[in-house]
Scaffold this active site. Sequence first.
Site, PDB file in Angstrom:
ATOM      1  N   GLU A  43    -106.542 -19.051 -28.641  1.00  0.00           N
ATOM      2  CA  GLU A  43    -107.758 -18.603 -29.324  1.00  0.00           C
ATOM      3  C   GLU A  43    -108.735 -19.755 -29.278  1.00  0.00           C
ATOM      4  O   GLU A  43    -108.481 -20.814 -29.851  1.00  0.00           O
ATOM      5  CB  GLU A  43    -107.433 -18.314 -30.791  1.00  0.00           C
ATOM      6  CG  GLU A  43    -107.436 -16.877 -31.186  1.00  0.00           C
ATOM      7  CD  GLU A  43    -107.157 -16.752 -32.677  1.00  0.00           C
ATOM      8  OE1 GLU A  43    -107.846 -17.408 -33.470  1.00  0.00           O
ATOM      9  OE2 GLU A  43    -106.221 -16.014 -33.025  1.00  0.00           O
ATOM     10  N   ASP A  54    -113.821 -19.760 -43.065  1.00  0.00           N
ATOM     11  CA  ASP A  54    -113.012 -20.949 -42.781  1.00  0.00           C
ATOM     12  C   ASP A  54    -113.001 -21.953 -43.922  1.00  0.00           C
ATOM     13  O   ASP A  54    -113.994 -22.156 -44.608  1.00  0.00           O
ATOM     14  CB  ASP A  54    -113.530 -21.633 -41.512  1.00  0.00           C
ATOM     15  CG  ASP A  54    -113.158 -20.839 -40.268  1.00  0.00           C
ATOM     16  OD1 ASP A  54    -111.951 -20.569 -40.089  1.00  0.00           O
ATOM     17  OD2 ASP A  54    -114.061 -20.470 -39.500  1.00  0.00           O
TER      18      ASP A  54
END
Lengths: 260, 398
Positions: A43, A54
């Site tokens: 990824e 995040d």
Amino acid sequence: MKISEAFEKAPLLIVYICAGDPTPAATPQLVRRLAAAGADIIELGLPHSDPIADGPTIQAAAQRAIAAGMNTDVYFQAAAQADVPVPKVFMGYYNMVYARGLDRFAQDCARAGITGMIVPDLPPEEAGPLHKACVSSGVDLIFLAAPNTPAERLKMIEESTSGFLYLVARTGVTGARSDLLQSTHELIARVPGNKPKAVGFGISTPAQAAEVIAAGADGVIVGSVCVDLIARGEIERLEQLIREMKGAIKAVRGKGTIAS
Amino acid sequence: MQTQTSDTFAVKFGRYGGLFVPETLVTPLVQLADAYQRLMKSDDFKEELKQAMKNFAGRPTPLYHAKNLSRKLGRRVYLKREDLMHGGAHKLNNTLGQALIAKRMGKTRLIAETGAGQHGVATAIVGANLGFETQIYMGEVDIERQKMNVYRMQLMGAQVIPVRSGSRTLKDAINEAMRDWASSFDHTHYLLGTAAGAHPFPSMVRDFQSVIGREARRQIMQAEGRLPDSITACVGGGSNAMGIFAPFLEDREVRLLAVEAGGRGTGKTDKIADHGASLGLGTDGILHGALTKILQDPYGQILESYSVAAGLDYPGVGPELAYLAEKGRVLTKIADDKTAMNGFHALSKLEGIIPALESAHAVGYALEEPQALGDLAVINISGRGDKDLATVMDYENI
């Protein structure tokens, strides 16, 4: 390589890194080393100025990468140079995709050998236009489900996703944690349908990875722990961790075929 | 004028709006939208809100005929006095409404972002009054320039959490609040302060703020027997503007003037826009959960905005305003720092009313372009300027 082909050899270890961290030039070689160490899917995160899903580790990596000159043009060059025998998947926020144009973005993915896209702030209900672009470029659009996703919606997401279903192990943001929650097990157990499912968010140890696979997942996604090791320049330790995680998940479920 | 096209998932304003958030936040937002829809039909809830607005918040606020300003501008000018509301700004209209919803949803904790501190203060007020644990995310840069408001929040029992990520201003405070909510939604309500962000916030905040426009409409009809030729409001995210505009959208003869922050100028560098004019100078993009007009670089990285008024220092804007501006129903104007300072001093001297620096953008624009206002004008004074005295003194090297 298509994601569905990779899942024929489940369980898989999926490794996230932030493209451009520490530098854009370092990214292709880093991807090769991760694949050589045993990562089954890479990824490749495109850094964004405002990464709302995040935690601090990946926020900091994104800031470093942007400061080092990473942008979408450089991203696709780096992705194309990272020639590996495993699938490469884009991960990034929708505004970065939208700004480039949905069709152009999906075409650039295909040209750079990226066979899937994960856009964490794009629910299936808003994804119609990108889905169309992905279909015409032959790129999988991977959706996420979370522990608080209700049953009916979980079914809709499972039906909408292609490549695999990304199960968010816990609520909150990305970042390494030491425990796994009961809700992670419950989420894995309650996913309907037969598509491959991979679990991410907060997984950092071989024991956690094994636990997720034992609970019925087809893949495990590790991110923040890898980003953290890269930030400290400890690439060999990262390779070691990947080998250990791979060993741990294969020990749970040998080189079998896709779980049903 | 119908501005909302609703599908079952999220309200859209033309192509703007929507619900672009991580999956973890989808269900809390859908639940909030459901609760809001249900409660806005409940007489019991509406009565509770009405009483709180009257007895606690001090509504209705006056619509004041500013005779000296009128003389200077050569037309009849009325000021909608949101500066007289409890807390010193229009923000409490929204925080009271949302907190009462949160209460009925069984939440025990409020989180909010704040830039200038006005929304943080308005959240701290309802937190104290209605018995919530309250935490306010505020950028380190804003904490430094709004010390007095930080202390006001703390006095009322709220905890102010410094945000050190990104540009350390309002946009990053919103990011942090969203990250918090992604794991705390079970017991926490995220009390967004402006008519921006993901559905249902743009509609919900507009509805709670539109009490400003409903009152102004009734008051101007009483005073003048007709609708105004124009309504002028400053725009950061757009809550005071949507609040006063919304009840006039169908009245095509009323010009709606949205004044954005021109900051130090309207140029931009790689990472920084020297202004906050997302509506007038931004491009389509996704920020904080909605497709709207934003300030961004060609790759989609969000630019840092700038304005002397912290409440207008935001690189996005509410999606409904983006739609109304594109339709031409709302006219986009820009006032820079200097123009705002001019408005700040003029209103103080002419009327004995010290406006917030945000509201001073609307006043400053009116002073520069009086002919745009028509013969009968309403200006929304969204807040009072006491919080800005240190900023003004610093700006003028006093």
